[in-house]
Design a protein around this motif. Sequence first.
Motif, PDB file in Angstrom:
ATOM      1  N   GLY A 130      54.974 -25.797  -2.154  1.00  0.00           N
ATOM      2  CA  GLY A 130      54.206 -26.947  -2.622  1.00  0.00           C
ATOM      3  C   GLY A 130      52.728 -26.770  -2.350  1.00  0.00           C
ATOM      4  N   GLY A 131      51.947 -27.755  -2.730  1.00  0.00           N
ATOM      5  CA  GLY A 131      50.506 -27.712  -2.539  1.00  0.00           C
ATOM      6  C   GLY A 131      49.766 -28.172  -3.764  1.00  0.00           C
ATOM      7  N   ARG A 132      48.509 -28.550  -3.577  1.00  0.00           N
ATOM      8  CA  ARG A 132      47.714 -29.046  -4.704  1.00  0.00           C
ATOM      9  C   ARG A 132      46.841 -27.953  -5.310  1.00  0.00           C
ATOM     10  NH1 ARG A 132      48.217 -33.206  -1.060  1.00  0.00           N
ATOM     11  NH2 ARG A 132      49.032 -35.140  -1.948  1.00  0.00           N
TER      12      ARG A 132
ATOM     13  N   TRP B 266      53.517 -33.725  -5.660  1.00  0.00           N
ATOM     14  CA  TRP B 266      52.165 -33.495  -5.156  1.00  0.00           C
ATOM     15  C   TRP B 266      51.160 -34.209  -6.050  1.00  0.00           C
ATOM     16  CZ3 TRP B 266      50.863 -31.291  -0.617  1.00  0.00           C
ATOM     17  CH2 TRP B 266      51.848 -30.580   0.057  1.00  0.00           C
ATOM     18  N   PRO B 267      50.864 -35.485  -5.794  1.00  0.00           N
ATOM     19  CA  PRO B 267      49.839 -36.185  -6.599  1.00  0.00           C
ATOM     20  C   PRO B 267      48.499 -35.466  -6.497  1.00  0.00           C
ATOM     21  CG  PRO B 267      51.072 -37.718  -5.218  1.00  0.00           C
ATOM     22  CD  PRO B 267      51.460 -36.349  -4.756  1.00  0.00           C
ATOM     23  N   GLY B 268      47.846 -35.282  -7.621  1.00  0.00           N
ATOM     24  CA  GLY B 268      46.572 -34.569  -7.644  1.00  0.00           C
ATOM     25  C   GLY B 268      46.717 -33.075  -7.735  1.00  0.00           C
ATOM     26  N   ARG B 269      47.933 -32.592  -8.011  1.00  0.00           N
ATOM     27  CA  ARG B 269      48.147 -31.148  -8.113  1.00  0.00           C
ATOM     28  C   ARG B 269      47.412 -30.595  -9.332  1.00  0.00           C
ATOM     29  NH1 ARG B 269      54.055 -28.384  -7.223  1.00  0.00           N
ATOM     30  NH2 ARG B 269      53.330 -26.241  -6.948  1.00  0.00           N
ATOM     31  N   LEU B 270      46.831 -29.402  -9.178  1.00  0.00           N
ATOM     32  CA  LEU B 270      46.062 -28.785 -10.249  1.00  0.00           C
ATOM     33  C   LEU B 270      46.965 -28.511 -11.447  1.00  0.00           C
ATOM     34  CD1 LEU B 270      43.210 -27.540 -10.874  1.00  0.00           C
ATOM     35  CD2 LEU B 270      44.219 -25.350 -10.219  1.00  0.00           C
ATOM     36  N   PRO B 271      46.600 -28.986 -12.628  1.00  0.00           N
ATOM     37  CA  PRO B 271      47.450 -28.747 -13.807  1.00  0.00           C
ATOM     38  C   PRO B 271      47.314 -27.313 -14.315  1.00  0.00           C
ATOM     39  CG  PRO B 271      45.460 -29.912 -14.447  1.00  0.00           C
ATOM     40  CD  PRO B 271      45.416 -29.814 -12.947  1.00  0.00           C
TER      41      PRO B 271
ATOM     42  N   LEU C 149      42.466 -35.780  -1.400  1.00  0.00           N
ATOM     43  CA  LEU C 149      42.312 -36.292  -0.037  1.00  0.00           C
ATOM     44  C   LEU C 149      43.587 -35.940   0.713  1.00  0.00           C
ATOM     45  CD1 LEU C 149      40.841 -37.860   2.152  1.00  0.00           C
ATOM     46  CD2 LEU C 149      41.810 -39.972   1.218  1.00  0.00           C
ATOM     47  N   GLU C 150      43.488 -34.987   1.637  1.00  0.00           N
ATOM     48  CA  GLU C 150      44.653 -34.490   2.342  1.00  0.00           C
ATOM     49  C   GLU C 150      44.496 -34.654   3.841  1.00  0.00           C
ATOM     50  OE1 GLU C 150      46.365 -30.882  -0.369  1.00  0.00           O
ATOM     51  OE2 GLU C 150      44.579 -30.457   0.807  1.00  0.00           O
ATOM     52  N   TRP C 151      45.628 -34.845   4.519  1.00  0.00           N
ATOM     53  CA  TRP C 151      45.679 -34.922   5.983  1.00  0.00           C
ATOM     54  C   TRP C 151      44.623 -35.872   6.547  1.00  0.00           C
ATOM     55  CZ3 TRP C 151      49.709 -32.667   8.403  1.00  0.00           C
ATOM     56  CH2 TRP C 151      50.395 -31.672   7.716  1.00  0.00           C
ATOM     57  N   TRP C 152      44.456 -37.004   5.897  1.00  0.00           N
ATOM     58  CA  TRP C 152      43.417 -37.933   6.355  1.00  0.00           C
ATOM     59  C   TRP C 152      43.679 -38.465   7.756  1.00  0.00           C
ATOM     60  CZ3 TRP C 152      45.740 -42.516   7.431  1.00  0.00           C
ATOM     61  CH2 TRP C 152      46.947 -42.800   6.775  1.00  0.00           C
ATOM     62  N   TRP C 153      44.961 -38.389   8.212  1.00  0.00           N
ATOM     63  CA  TRP C 153      45.308 -38.894   9.529  1.00  0.00           C
ATOM     64  C   TRP C 153      45.086 -37.873  10.638  1.00  0.00           C
ATOM     65  CZ3 TRP C 153      48.582 -37.674   5.571  1.00  0.00           C
ATOM     66  CH2 TRP C 153      49.416 -36.592   5.761  1.00  0.00           C
ATOM     67  N   ASP C 154      44.743 -36.635  10.267  1.00  0.00           N
ATOM     68  CA  ASP C 154      44.543 -35.567  11.241  1.00  0.00           C
ATOM     69  C   ASP C 154      43.087 -35.114  11.174  1.00  0.00           C
ATOM     70  OD1 ASP C 154      44.416 -33.138  12.656  1.00  0.00           O
ATOM     71  OD2 ASP C 154      46.511 -32.680  12.230  1.00  0.00           O
ATOM     72  N   ARG C 155      42.341 -35.372  12.215  1.00  0.00           N
ATOM     73  CA  ARG C 155      40.899 -35.097  12.196  1.00  0.00           C
ATOM     74  C   ARG C 155      40.600 -33.626  11.998  1.00  0.00           C
ATOM     75  NH1 ARG C 155      37.062 -33.606  15.882  1.00  0.00           N
ATOM     76  NH2 ARG C 155      38.638 -33.491  17.526  1.00  0.00           N
ATOM     77  N   ASP C 156      41.435 -32.739  12.586  1.00  0.00           N
ATOM     78  CA  ASP C 156      41.174 -31.311  12.491  1.00  0.00           C
ATOM     79  C   ASP C 156      41.534 -30.730  11.128  1.00  0.00           C
ATOM     80  OD1 ASP C 156      40.267 -31.228  15.102  1.00  0.00           O
ATOM     81  OD2 ASP C 156      42.279 -30.910  15.910  1.00  0.00           O
ATOM     82  N   ARG C 157      42.497 -31.337  10.413  1.00  0.00           N
ATOM     83  CA  ARG C 157      42.967 -30.771   9.156  1.00  0.00           C
ATOM     84  C   ARG C 157      42.577 -31.594   7.940  1.00  0.00           C
ATOM     85  NH1 ARG C 157      49.225 -29.409   9.833  1.00  0.00           N
ATOM     86  NH2 ARG C 157      48.787 -28.327   7.880  1.00  0.00           N
TER      87      ARG C 157
ATOM     88  N   ARG D 256      40.812 -33.180   4.770  1.00  0.00           N
ATOM     89  CA  ARG D 256      39.985 -32.543   3.749  1.00  0.00           C
ATOM     90  C   ARG D 256      39.803 -33.513   2.591  1.00  0.00           C
ATOM     91  NH1 ARG D 256      41.543 -27.015   0.521  1.00  0.00           N
ATOM     92  NH2 ARG D 256      43.251 -28.324  -0.210  1.00  0.00           N
ATOM     93  N   ARG D 257      38.558 -33.687   2.181  1.00  0.00           N
ATOM     94  CA  ARG D 257      38.235 -34.536   1.034  1.00  0.00           C
ATOM     95  C   ARG D 257      37.364 -33.710   0.089  1.00  0.00           C
ATOM     96  NH1 ARG D 257      37.803 -40.264   0.405  1.00  0.00           N
ATOM     97  NH2 ARG D 257      36.561 -40.832  -1.422  1.00  0.00           N
ATOM     98  N   ILE D 258      37.915 -33.361  -1.078  1.00  0.00           N
ATOM     99  CA  ILE D 258      37.199 -32.525  -2.031  1.00  0.00           C
ATOM    100  C   ILE D 258      37.435 -33.057  -3.439  1.00  0.00           C
ATOM    101  CG2 ILE D 258      37.430 -30.461  -0.579  1.00  0.00           C
ATOM    102  CD1 ILE D 258      39.641 -29.522  -2.444  1.00  0.00           C
ATOM    103  N   ALA D 259      36.761 -32.443  -4.390  1.00  0.00           N
ATOM    104  CA  ALA D 259      37.004 -32.710  -5.814  1.00  0.00           C
ATOM    105  C   ALA D 259      36.930 -31.373  -6.547  1.00  0.00           C
ATOM    106  CB  ALA D 259      35.981 -33.685  -6.376  1.00  0.00           C
ATOM    107  N   ARG D 260      37.831 -31.203  -7.514  1.00  0.00           N
ATOM    108  CA  ARG D 260      37.888 -29.963  -8.275  1.00  0.00           C
ATOM    109  C   ARG D 260      37.458 -30.201  -9.712  1.00  0.00           C
ATOM    110  NH1 ARG D 260      42.707 -28.912  -5.019  1.00  0.00           N
ATOM    111  NH2 ARG D 260      42.432 -26.957  -3.871  1.00  0.00           N
ATOM    112  N   MET D 261      36.860 -29.151 -10.322  1.00  0.00           N
ATOM    113  CA  MET D 261      36.483 -29.180 -11.724  1.00  0.00           C
ATOM    114  C   MET D 261      36.783 -27.834 -12.357  1.00  0.00           C
ATOM    115  SD  MET D 261      32.844 -31.188 -12.028  1.00  0.00           S
ATOM    116  CE  MET D 261      32.742 -30.741 -13.773  1.00  0.00           C
ATOM    117  N   GLN D 262      37.186 -27.840 -13.604  1.00  0.00           N
ATOM    118  CA  GLN D 262      37.309 -26.622 -14.395  1.00  0.00           C
ATOM    119  C   GLN D 262      36.087 -26.544 -15.300  1.00  0.00           C
ATOM    120  OE1 GLN D 262      41.094 -27.502 -16.197  1.00  0.00           O
ATOM    121  NE2 GLN D 262      42.209 -26.158 -14.804  1.00  0.00           N
ATOM    122  N   VAL D 263      35.398 -25.410 -15.246  1.00  0.00           N
ATOM    123  CA  VAL D 263      34.148 -25.249 -15.985  1.00  0.00           C
ATOM    124  C   VAL D 263      34.232 -23.983 -16.832  1.00  0.00           C
ATOM    125  CG1 VAL D 263      31.658 -24.877 -15.804  1.00  0.00           C
ATOM    126  CG2 VAL D 263      32.794 -26.463 -14.240  1.00  0.00           C
ATOM    127  N   ALA D 264      33.934 -24.117 -18.127  1.00  0.00           N
ATOM    128  CA  ALA D 264      33.865 -22.972 -19.043  1.00  0.00           C
ATOM    129  C   ALA D 264      32.404 -22.620 -19.274  1.00  0.00           C
ATOM    130  CB  ALA D 264      34.548 -23.308 -20.361  1.00  0.00           C
TER     131      ALA D 264
END
Length: 507
Positions: free
Chosen positions: A375-377, A402-407, A466-474, A476-484
Motif C-alpha cells: 500500500g501507499g499513496r 488509500w485516500p489520496g493515492r496517486l492515480p 496528510l499522513e501520520w498527523w498523530w506522530d510528530r516524527d513521521r 508529513r503534509r505535502i501536495a503533488r502535481m503532474q506537470v508536462a
Amino acid sequence: MDSRVIVGWIPDFPVIASGAEGGEAVAVVHRDEVVACSAAARAAGVRRRMRVRVAQARCAQLRVVERDLAAEIRVFEPAVRHLEGTVMPRLEVIRPGLIAAPARGPSRYWGGEPQLAERLVAALAELRLPARAGIADSVFTAALAARSGHLVPLGGDAAWLAPYPVGVLGAPRLAELLERLGIRTVGAFAALPENKVLARFGAEGIAAHRTARGRHERPLAVRENTGEHTVAYAFEPVADLLEPVVFAAKASAEQLHERLAAAGVVCARLEAAVELADGRTLSRVFRHEGRLSAPAVAERVRGVLQAWTDAGLLDTGGEHGIVRLVLRPEQLTAATGRQSALFGERHTPEEIERAAARVQAMLGHQAVVRVELGGGRGPADQVRLVPFGDVDTGPRPPDGPWPGRLPSPHPATVFPHWLPARLTDASGRQVAVSGRLALSAPPAHLAVEGHGEAAVDGWAGPWPVLEWWWDRDRSRRIARMQVAAADGRAWLLVIEHGRWWAEAHYG
C-alpha cells in the motif's frame, strides 16, 4: 525455565562503526531510511525509520553514511573476541552491536546475574564502547530489557512484557490489526486463547503470541545439530586469499540450504569455522530467526575473516593459509515456510538463482533485489526492493484503501532522493499552493536540478497528502502535481514546506 539469556547491546553501533566523531551529527541510512543516528542528530530531531530528506530538513549539518554491514562486522569482531576472553567463553552475534549468550554458567562464575551484567558492560567500556545488558528467559525479552539495562526475574518474562505496546513484537501488520481490535498491549494479546490466535492470525500470530507469553521464540522441542547437515569445503592447495574463501562460503551456504530444505528444517544459529594450516581453528556463531540467505552468509564470513586478518589472528600467507571451511547449523526446527522467489511466488529457476548469486558475489548483497508491492499513496511507497534471498521483514503498509493515492499512469522513474525543482509563473515568481489547494498563479516554467529548464505545457492537481498527523516524527503534509513540459518530458512534483521537488519522471 531451564535457561537464562544475557544480551549485550551497544546503542548506535552502526554510527560508531562509521567512524563518526563525538558530537558529530551522523545518520546511517539504508534504502533512503535512517537505521541509526548519533546523539547530536537525535537532539536535532532525527529519528530511526525517518526518510533521509526529512532527516536532512531537521538537521542541516547532518552527515549521511550508507550502511556497510561487512564493515560493521569487521569493527565489531574485536569486541566479540574481548568478551569471549574476559567474560564468557561462547556467545552468539545477532547483529553487529548486539550479542546473546547463555547466562546461567557465567553468572555462577561471576557471583550472580547482576555481577555478570556489570562485567559485560565494563568489558565493553574497556574498548570505549558504551553498552547495556539485559537478562531474561528468552532472547527477545533480554534484548528488550537491554535497552534499559533491566534484569527480568526468572519466569517473569510475560509479566515484564505485558505493559509494552503490541508493536514491540516485530509484526507490523499484526500489531495494526490488534490495535484496531482494541488489543493494544502485549499482556492483552498474551491473554487470548492460543487456539483462537492460531485460527485468526495464523503462523505469524501464534509466533508473536508465544513471544508475548514469555516463551522462547523457537519451539521448546529444539534439537542440536547432529552433524548430518554440516557442510565443509576443503581447499587444495591451501587458500592464501580471502576472496576464494568468501566464494566457497556462499557455495557452501547454498548446499547447506538444500540439505536443510530437503530435511524440512531451518536453523536458528549458524557456526562458521575455518581450519588453518598451522592446526588452529577460528569460529564465530551467528544467530538468525529464519533462513539466512547464502549471500548474507558470505557477507558475514567476509566481515569476520577481514576482522581476524586485521587482528593478526589469520595470516593467509606462506604456510598459514586456510585448509578447510565448515558451516555448521545449530538449533534445528521444522520449517514453517519459504520466502517468495525473485519473480513472484513461484519457485525461482535454478539458473536464475545462480546468476543472481554470482552478481551478488561480485557487486554485493544489495545488487540483486526483488519487488514487493504494497500500500501507499506515493509511487515510492507502493514498492519495496528486497535483496534476493532475504525475507522481507521491514514494515509493510496495508493494501488499502488509500485516500489520496496517486492515480495512473505510474511514473517510469522514481528518484531515490527527491530532486530540487523550481516551478515559477510568467513573471518568474515561485508558484505557491494555498491551504485550499489553490495555485498562486498558472505555472509557466519548470526547472529540475540536473535536467535543465523548460516551459510548462499543462498540469494536473495539486492533490493533498496528510499522513501520520498523530506522530510528530513521521507526520508529513505535502501536495503533488503532474506537470508536462514543452520539451516532451513529464514530471511528478511535490511541494513541502514551501519548496518544490521532483519525485518522479514519466518516460
